[in-house]
Design a protein around this motif. Structure first.
Motif, PDB file in Angstrom:
ATOM      1  N   TRP A 820       0.835  -1.212   0.000  1.00  0.00           N
ATOM      2  CA  TRP A 820       0.000   0.000   0.000  1.00  0.00           C
ATOM      3  C   TRP A 820       0.866   1.258   0.000  1.00  0.00           C
ATOM      4  CZ3 TRP A 820      -4.527  -0.036  -1.791  1.00  0.00           C
ATOM      5  CH2 TRP A 820      -5.387  -1.118  -1.611  1.00  0.00           C
ATOM      6  N   ALA A 821       2.016   1.208   0.668  1.00  0.00           N
ATOM      7  CA  ALA A 821       2.927   2.354   0.642  1.00  0.00           C
ATOM      8  C   ALA A 821       3.451   2.580  -0.775  1.00  0.00           C
ATOM      9  CB  ALA A 821       4.090   2.128   1.601  1.00  0.00           C
ATOM     10  N   GLN A 843      -3.049   1.540   3.839  1.00  0.00           N
ATOM     11  CA  GLN A 843      -1.742   1.312   4.480  1.00  0.00           C
ATOM     12  C   GLN A 843      -1.865   1.455   5.994  1.00  0.00           C
ATOM     13  OE1 GLN A 843       1.295   4.086   3.302  1.00  0.00           O
ATOM     14  NE2 GLN A 843       2.877   3.146   4.594  1.00  0.00           N
ATOM     15  N   ALA A 844      -2.578   2.515   6.414  1.00  0.00           N
ATOM     16  CA  ALA A 844      -2.773   2.704   7.856  1.00  0.00           C
ATOM     17  C   ALA A 844      -3.565   1.546   8.452  1.00  0.00           C
ATOM     18  CB  ALA A 844      -3.498   4.026   8.107  1.00  0.00           C
ATOM     19  N   ARG A 853       3.759   0.238  14.348  1.00  0.00           N
ATOM     20  CA  ARG A 853       3.908   1.596  13.818  1.00  0.00           C
ATOM     21  C   ARG A 853       2.589   2.355  13.877  1.00  0.00           C
ATOM     22  NH1 ARG A 853       6.271   0.306   8.090  1.00  0.00           N
ATOM     23  NH2 ARG A 853       6.222   2.580   7.868  1.00  0.00           N
ATOM     24  N   VAL A 854       2.002   2.355  15.091  1.00  0.00           N
ATOM     25  CA  VAL A 854       0.703   3.015  15.274  1.00  0.00           C
ATOM     26  C   VAL A 854       0.816   4.506  15.006  1.00  0.00           C
ATOM     27  CG1 VAL A 854      -1.119   3.497  16.943  1.00  0.00           C
ATOM     28  CG2 VAL A 854      -0.002   1.249  16.929  1.00  0.00           C
ATOM     29  N   GLY A 858      -1.353   6.698  12.312  1.00  0.00           N
ATOM     30  CA  GLY A 858      -2.111   7.912  12.597  1.00  0.00           C
ATOM     31  C   GLY A 858      -1.750   9.035  11.647  1.00  0.00           C
ATOM     32  N   LYS A 859      -0.462   9.170  11.359  1.00  0.00           N
ATOM     33  CA  LYS A 859      -0.031  10.201  10.413  1.00  0.00           C
ATOM     34  C   LYS A 859      -0.619   9.960   9.028  1.00  0.00           C
ATOM     35  CE  LYS A 859       4.172  12.230   8.421  1.00  0.00           C
ATOM     36  NZ  LYS A 859       5.662  12.161   8.387  1.00  0.00           N
ATOM     37  N   LEU A 860      -0.637   8.692   8.603  1.00  0.00           N
ATOM     38  CA  LEU A 860      -1.197   8.359   7.293  1.00  0.00           C
ATOM     39  C   LEU A 860      -2.690   8.668   7.230  1.00  0.00           C
ATOM     40  CD1 LEU A 860       0.635   4.952   6.705  1.00  0.00           C
ATOM     41  CD2 LEU A 860       0.955   7.048   5.363  1.00  0.00           C
ATOM     42  N   LEU A 861      -3.403   8.357   8.307  1.00  0.00           N
ATOM     43  CA  LEU A 861      -4.834   8.639   8.326  1.00  0.00           C
ATOM     44  C   LEU A 861      -5.096  10.136   8.240  1.00  0.00           C
ATOM     45  CD1 LEU A 861      -6.110   6.080  11.003  1.00  0.00           C
ATOM     46  CD2 LEU A 861      -6.602   6.080   8.549  1.00  0.00           C
ATOM     47  N   ARG A 862      -4.291  10.912   8.942  1.00  0.00           N
ATOM     48  CA  ARG A 862      -4.480  12.372   8.886  1.00  0.00           C
ATOM     49  C   ARG A 862      -4.175  12.903   7.479  1.00  0.00           C
ATOM     50  NH1 ARG A 862      -2.934  11.848  14.385  1.00  0.00           N
ATOM     51  NH2 ARG A 862      -0.716  11.747  13.867  1.00  0.00           N
TER      52      ARG A 862
END
Length: 980
Positions: A820-821, A843-844, A853-854, A858-862
């Motif tokens: 996914w990345a 990916q998240a 790598r929670v 979180g960064k990916l979701l944002r």
């Protein structure tokens, strides 16, 4: 409309009446369309039901226009609508509405159609109906639709697509037994049955209770058990036969045969002498038979004629209406056809033809040809048939024109008359080769390619036939349209090898062959052939069309073969050549191909959008706004969608739809708008557009089927209907004959995503067969894309990355975060924010499923949420919030500059200030800031390390978004909105 003596009760149809009224009026919202197609056997009561429904709809305040299709199958185009408007005009008293109706009628009588051809005629008719309706719901009621002409069929499909704001309903009756073999309505009805806004109601005969009730009402008392049994067995519940047999029983006419022939003959024999002649005359005519025409055929004094007609109506054999007389049931004509001597039938048709010829009003060429032919006068029928064919061609009614040209061929081949017969006109001298050419070309235009090829073979045998080269080119065109590509290629090569081929024909054959090779995916050969075509065209005057056609093939070929600059150069040269010639269609074609090249194989989306919009403005100046401009704007809309400028794309498609396009142009725009609606999560709007597209594709349009199914699958997934998404994808894989690796990759992604979503939600079981088939498609796309040029491979690789990642979800239920990345990176590089945001979400989700790598998740979701909010992608944003909520990740609102421009359809609350630069990207703001400093494009490019040409693209884009024309105006807006 029934006569005054039509007092038979309507039995067993109360529920049907209520359902029809609701479907046609109560359930139709303003600006929407609905249709009910009423099918059933002859005599089952369809026409009576139409009349009853029409009365109820009029009582409810609807404007009802009623018309009927002619039974000879070659009536003038749009005849039922002409008839309905003339009838309505006769009833009007309000001056404004009368003027509107007569203005619409005048559209049909113009010498030449508008510059946009048949599509323009349909649009003008639609607009005229809107004026006539004057805000009221409009119901178009059509009887005997099985005889509908092609033009009326196209109008119905166009109106039912619901492009305008007219509340329209269609109620039509069709004889079920007429829809046999390759009848064109069969395919249309099969497709229309799938749409929620369209109902096909099969009107069944009465049941036993209904038959008893109807017979008892006519007889005046319940029938004895034996008589009731016999009535049921003889009639089969057919209301017409029940009525006829019940009246015989009531009037004491015993001993009649139990067949329809005997019933009709007994009824005709009981008529007075003059009424008998009237019924025979109407049976030989083309219904409706106008009163003045009937008077000249039966040749009775006016009072005696009226009395005879009244008797025929009273005996329930004729129906009188404002537009003329009809047999109550057409089966009467079939019965009476065997009761007249051949000389009697010919005499009746001769009288009809003579009366029509002497009429001072509009000459009905189709009917005239019909009657002269049956009168045994082929010499007189031939000119009328040719005139009818030309009239149909003038109105772009190619199916009707083909029938007339075919009839003319038969008439021209009829035995010659005795030259000593002074009562017969001299034979008409016609060029059989000319008739064959017209017949073949109109057959090709109306989709009868096999017939066109047969006629072409006959043409080749004529002494005055075109040259062998010309025949090869025409045969190749027909073969290619029929899908016989290999044979078409051979024909083009024969044309090029023919010794009688003129330079112009050689250039035309080479250009068409290049295009054919391009469609076959043989890009290197297409490029070579296109170069030959351009060389041939260079030494011949008047070959701009050939140049544009060949340049399109050459440009695409070079683009696929890793020479994008070469392809662009050729396309730009074609555009320059078209502009020099000034021929509108050449200019439009050159712009179209250039825009398609940029937004397609080359994937230079922003420049492609600019070219498409600039081309749209240019062709609008040339009078092609409704056709080529809308198609160019569809290209611009799709490009804007892919780069994430959805608000701007919505403005473009809304502006294009104001032209109310028809046919393929309308389909392109509706699909473009539907992409936006699916992305926005507007399910109702998406459904409307997909239903409209399905309606317009009911008569064909295979190249749009895959995009429609892809959108249907995407919409179904957002609705949680993964089974429907799977069905759409599987149908696409079954029906697809496309070699377009990008479209196939997109379809495969949707299919794999549907299976993965089903697996994750546990709503339906994963289909292993479907997954296996989809993986085979992915492998096939990967293999084909390796052989394609770099631009095509570049786009295909992005979809293949999505497919690989979706497959990982199917394998372990969580997905591979690394895959996914990679997908997110691929789509970031391509500047496609929607799939990039979707990839970050998955990916998240994969990281959270592995509990690793929670913070990264979180960064990916944002990031994904910010991108989705910037687009206005409501369903994607909602799914991101759901995943974030489960993981207790706080989502940050996107900054003001990244928020989308409010959609035009949504109400926007008033605010203290508006950021006029909100629609610009960060790069565009940088360019605009430099423009405001007074820098040239070259100076801006040097500052921002961008080519001068790209700066020009950005500046054009800025002008479009800010709706300005000059740098001064753009600079003023920047200075007014820049931060302090």
């Amino acid at each position: 409309m029934g006569s005054d003596v039509d007092t038979a009760p309507l039995v067993g149809r109360a529920d049907t009446l209520a359902a029809l009224r609701s479907a046609l009026l109560d359930d139709v919202a303003p600006g929407r369309t609905a249709a009910v197609f009423l099918t059933g056997e002859s005599g089952v009561g369809k026409t009576r039901l139409l009349a009853e429904v029409s009365d109820r709809l009029r009582d409810a305040g609807a404007l009802v226009l009623t018309g009927s299709c002619l039974d000879i199958g070659d009536a003038s185009p749009l005849h039922p609508l002409r008839q309905a408007l003339r009838r309505f005009d006769a009833e009007l008293t309000e001056a404004r509405t009368t003027s509107a109706v007569r203005g619409l009628l005048q559209v049909f009588d113009e010498e030449t159609p508008g510059p946009d051809g048949a599509g323009a005629l349909l649009e003008r008719v639609s607009r005229g109906l809107h004026v006539v309706a004057a805000g009221r719901p409009l119901v178009l009621v059509l009887d005997d639709l099985q005889w509908v002409d092609r033009s009326t069929r196209q109008l119905l499909l166009y109106l039912l697509a619901g492009l305008g704001d007219l509340q329209l309903s269609v109620l039509a009756a069709i004889r079920a037994e007429a829809l046999q073999g390759a009848h064109p309505l069969r395919r249309v009805l099969t497709e229309l049955r799938r749409l929620r806004s369209v109902r096909v109601v099969d009107l069944a005969p009465l049941d036993r209770a209904g038959t008893d009730e109807l017979a008892a009402a006519i007889v005046g008392a319940p029938l004895p058990p034996d008589a009731a049994d016999q009535m049921w067995q003889r009639s089969g519940g057919n209301p017409f036969v029940v009525e006829e047999l019940a009246r015989d029983l009531r009037d004491g006419r015993d001993g009649l045969s139990d067949t329809l022939r005997e019933v009709f003959l007994a009824r005709v024999d009981a008529l007075p002498q003059h009424a008998h002649a009237v019924v025979h005359a109407v049976a030989a005519g083309v219904e409706p038979v106008e009163h003045w025409l009937l008077a000249q055929v039966v040749r009775l004094p006016e009072e005696e004629l009226i009395e005879a007609v009244r008797a025929a109506v009273a005996h329930r054999l004729l129906v009188g209406a404002d537009d003329g007389y009809r047999l109550r049931h057409r089966l009467v004509a079939e019965v009476l056809a065997h009761e007249l001597l051949p000389i009697e039938r010919a005499s009746l048709h001769r009288r009809y033809a003579e009366a029509l010829t002497s009429a001072t009003a509009e000459l009905h060429q189709a009917r005239l040809a019909h009657h002269w032919r049956l009168a045994g006068e082929p010499g007189r029928a031939l000119p009328a048939a040719m005139a009818a064919a030309r009239e149909a061609e003038r109105l772009y009614g190619y199916a009707e024109a083909h029938r007339h040209w075919s009839a003319a061929l038969q008439l021209a081949a009829a035995p010659a008359v005795d030259p000593t017969d002074a009562d017969r006109p001299a034979p008409v001298e016609v060029d059989r080769a000319e008739l064959l050419e017209h017949a073949a070309e109109t057959a090709h235009h109306c989709g009868e390619h096999a017939r066109a090829l047969t006629l072409l073979e006959e043409l080749a045998e004529e002494p005055a036939a075109p040259t062998a080269c010309a025949l090869h080119i025409r045969r190749a065109r027909y073969l290619a349209a029929a899908g016989r590509s290999a044979t078409a290629e051979a024909e083009y090569r024969r044309a090029l090898a023919a010794t009688d081929c003129t330079p112009r024909e050689r250039a035309s054959a080479a250009a068409h062959l290049a295009e054919l090779l391009l469609h076959l995916g043989r890009y290197a050969e297409a490029g070579d052939q296109a170069r030959d075509a351009l060389q041939l065209a260079a030494v011949v005057d008047g070959t701009t069309s050939e140049v544009v056609l060949a340049s399109a093939a050459l440009g695409y070929s070079e683009a696929f073969l890793e020479d994008p600059d070469g392809g662009l150069a050729v396309m730009r040269q074609a555009l320059e050549a078209a502009e020099r010639s000034g021929r509108p269609e050449d200019v439009a074609c050159a712009y179209l191909h250039l825009a398609e090249l940029l937004t397609g194989p080359l994937n230079i989306l922003e420049e492609g959008v600019v070219v498409a919009r600039r081309g749209a403005e240019r062709v609008a100046e040339l009078g092609l706004g409704r056709t080529w401009e809308t198609r160019l704007l569809a290209i611009a809309t799709n490009g804007l969608f892919r780069v994430g400028q959805w608000a701007e794309a919505e403005k473009v498609v809304a502006a294009a739809l104001r032209h109310r396009p028809s046919g393929a142009d309308a389909v392109e725009l509706l699909l473009a708008r539907c992409r936006l609606s699916v992305g926005y999560g507007d399910i109702a709007a998406s459904d409307r557009d997909l239903e409209a597209v399905a309606t317009m594709l009911a008569g064909g349009g295979a190249r749009h089927v895959l995009p429609m199914l892809i959108l249907r699958a995407g919409l179904a997934m957002w609705q949680g209907r993964h089974d429907l998404a799977r069905q759409a994808v599987q149908r696409g894989l079954t029906e697809s004959r496309s070699d377009d690796v990008i479209v196939l990759a997109t379809l495969a992604w949707h299919g794999l995503r549907a299976e993965a979503e089903a697996y994750a939600s546990r709503t339906v079981e994963v289909d292993p067969t479907a997954v296996r088939r989809l993986r085979e498609v992915v492998d096939r796309v990967a293999g084909k894309s390796e052989k394609a040029g770099a631009p095509v491979r570049y786009v295909a690789d992005g979809f293949l990355a999505l497919c690989d990642a979706e497959i990982s979800r199917l394998e372990d239920g969580r997905g591979d975060p690394d895959l996914w990345a990679r997908s997110a990176t691929e789509w970031d590089r391509r500047n496609h924010p929607y799939p990039a945001a979707y990839s970050r979400l998955r990916q998240a989700e994969a990281l959270l499923g592995r509990r690793v790598r929670v913070a990264t998740a979180g960064k990916l979701l944002r990031q994904a949420y910010q991108m989705a909010q910037g687009l206005g992608a409501v369903p994607l944003s909602s799914e991101i919030r759901t995943v974030a909520g489960r993981a207790r990740v706080a989502l940050e609102e996107p900054p003001v500059a990244a928020r989308p421009v409010p959609r035009p359809r949504a109400a926007t609350p008033a605010g203290p200030a508006v950021d006029e630069l909100a629609a610009l990207t960060a790069r565009e703001r940088e360019v605009l800031a430099a423009v405001a400093e007074g820098l040239t494009n070259k100076e801006i490019g040097q500052r921002l390390f961008i080519s001068e040409r790209t700066i020009g693209v950005h500046v054009s884009h800025i002008f479009d978004k800010l709706q300005v024309r000059t740098r001064v105006q753009a600079s003023a807006i920047f200075l007014r909105n820049r931060p302090d």
